[in-house]
Design a protein around this motif. Sequence first.
Motif, PDB file in Angstrom:
ATOM      1  N   SER A 277      48.093  43.210  39.722  1.00  0.00           N
ATOM      2  CA  SER A 277      48.802  42.138  39.846  1.00  0.00           C
ATOM      3  C   SER A 277      49.001  41.417  38.399  1.00  0.00           C
ATOM      4  N   TYR A 303      53.508  46.066  43.132  1.00  0.00           N
ATOM      5  CA  TYR A 303      52.196  46.070  43.674  1.00  0.00           C
ATOM      6  C   TYR A 303      52.227  47.296  44.625  1.00  0.00           C
ATOM      7  N   LEU A 308      48.264  49.060  45.149  1.00  0.00           N
ATOM      8  CA  LEU A 308      47.812  48.096  46.121  1.00  0.00           C
ATOM      9  C   LEU A 308      48.529  48.130  47.636  1.00  0.00           C
ATOM     10  N   GLN A 311      51.930  42.734  48.972  1.00  0.00           N
ATOM     11  CA  GLN A 311      51.874  41.250  48.622  1.00  0.00           C
ATOM     12  C   GLN A 311      50.443  40.624  49.463  1.00  0.00           C
ATOM     13  N   GLY A 347      48.898  40.507  44.671  1.00  0.00           N
ATOM     14  CA  GLY A 347      48.767  41.628  45.593  1.00  0.00           C
ATOM     15  C   GLY A 347      47.497  41.658  46.202  1.00  0.00           C
TER      16      GLY A 347
END
Length: 512
Positions: A277, A303, A308, A311, A347
């Motif tokens: 992030s 992200y 990841l 969000q 993230g």
Amino acid sequence: MKLRQLPLRQLERHLAPYSGLFSPQLPRSRRLSAISSSSLQIRGSFPNSRNRKPNPAFTRSYSNVLSASKLLFGQPVHETHPHLLTPGEITPGITAQEYHERRATLCHSLPPDSAVLLPSATIQYRSGAVFYPFRQESNFLYLTGFCEPDSLAVLRRTGDEFGDYTFHLYCRPKDPKAEQWSGPWSGVDAARDVWNADEAGDIGRAEGLLASALKGVKTIFADAELARYGATTKLGSLVRSAAPTASTAPLKPYVNVIRAIKSSAEIANMRLAGRASGRALTEAMRRPWKYEKDLAAFLEYQYQTSGLDGQAYVPVVAGGRKALLIHYVLNNGILDDSEFVVVDAGGEYGTYITDITRTWPISGRFSQPQKDLYNAVLRAQRSSVSLCRASANTTLDKLHTITENALRSQLQDLGFDMSGDAMNILFPHHVGHYVGLDVHDVPGYPRNVLLKEGHCVTVEPGIYVPDDQRWPQAFRGMGIRIEDSVCVGDDNPLILTTEAVKEVADIEALRD
């Protein structure tokens, strides 16, 4: 509760619903370990092949092979998603052993003859038949690792020794016709063999199963809604029918104490989320932006492509005076080069999140008033972050008071009249909150608890100057917030989001 170390040891049960005319069958004597399952090959032959005579003009041989990696579950397992999970992990970074220890710790903290009742989250609909991505209820996820709706978990304390508990998990049984439309789910046998439930059953038979699981229980700990507007809910009726003499009590006071202190695996997940992030935000600062929505879309893309899950929460991308609206999430405005943009976006990884906010001039260069007010917030933030250590003997509430005092002093030096309610207007929110599986983690866990090693918190001072003659003209309409997620150490804080630059010189250097 005896923890199973072989999550897919009875794979043939999962194959059975899909065994048709040409489906391979797992030999009944075969057992599968978590480590070797991805290499399993299941060989079979076509029906009545022994009685067939080969066509001399054309012969074709078939190798009917199915590996464990080809099976479908309702969520990733190592055998199907080795790029996401290592052997022994139930969810990214968190092993079956850690889930067992969480359950054991919780049950050991409860009084005798007690049980924990954990209903799963339900699918939420955006409009009509359009649903939101499913997100499991946090305590259910924390204690089971099972990420499907229409499920119910029961933890029954069975003795005084650590690990004396029984884990019941009731979920949807395999249904190939339904799964054709809605996607795969894991089934009852997987609840036992993969998620290590001692007892597993069909959620449709929950009433009878609960009566057995709760027999003799005196206290049921649950946070689920058992009554609403004076009327018993469906779950409440189920509980009353299964355990009519048992009392109920809140679960939060017990589970929050455990969840608040993060394990090394949890911290590693949060650090991974914070690193990615932070890098995404720094990369965003390098570029010019004209529209809030473009900046928001860029971060979401970063992200997703950095490993990841996506969000962690709906981001704030607030240009100019909209930064005074602390949770502005419309993100549909035009960005002006003469103004700041406040971006509160982070993230998540393995459902663990990092909360992070940065403020920078859209032009890439600070004006003198922007620099002065920004540095006032930054100095207070750095000072408060340094106190996120057990040796500082502080709490989030004390940290808030310390931050307020620092901001008051800084603002007075800039010519602000800080009399009366000035601080409440300019800094209207708390300096921090706990962070973990939820953005505002362990709801109900007090902010007056001494910070200990393993607590993870945010430190996010902000100044929001209304366009009002009460305040110095040069700063009117400015909103600034600087936020990091921090893991409390014994003598030193671990800043989880340090990759997002925040020094004035570093931000300006990104455009050089």
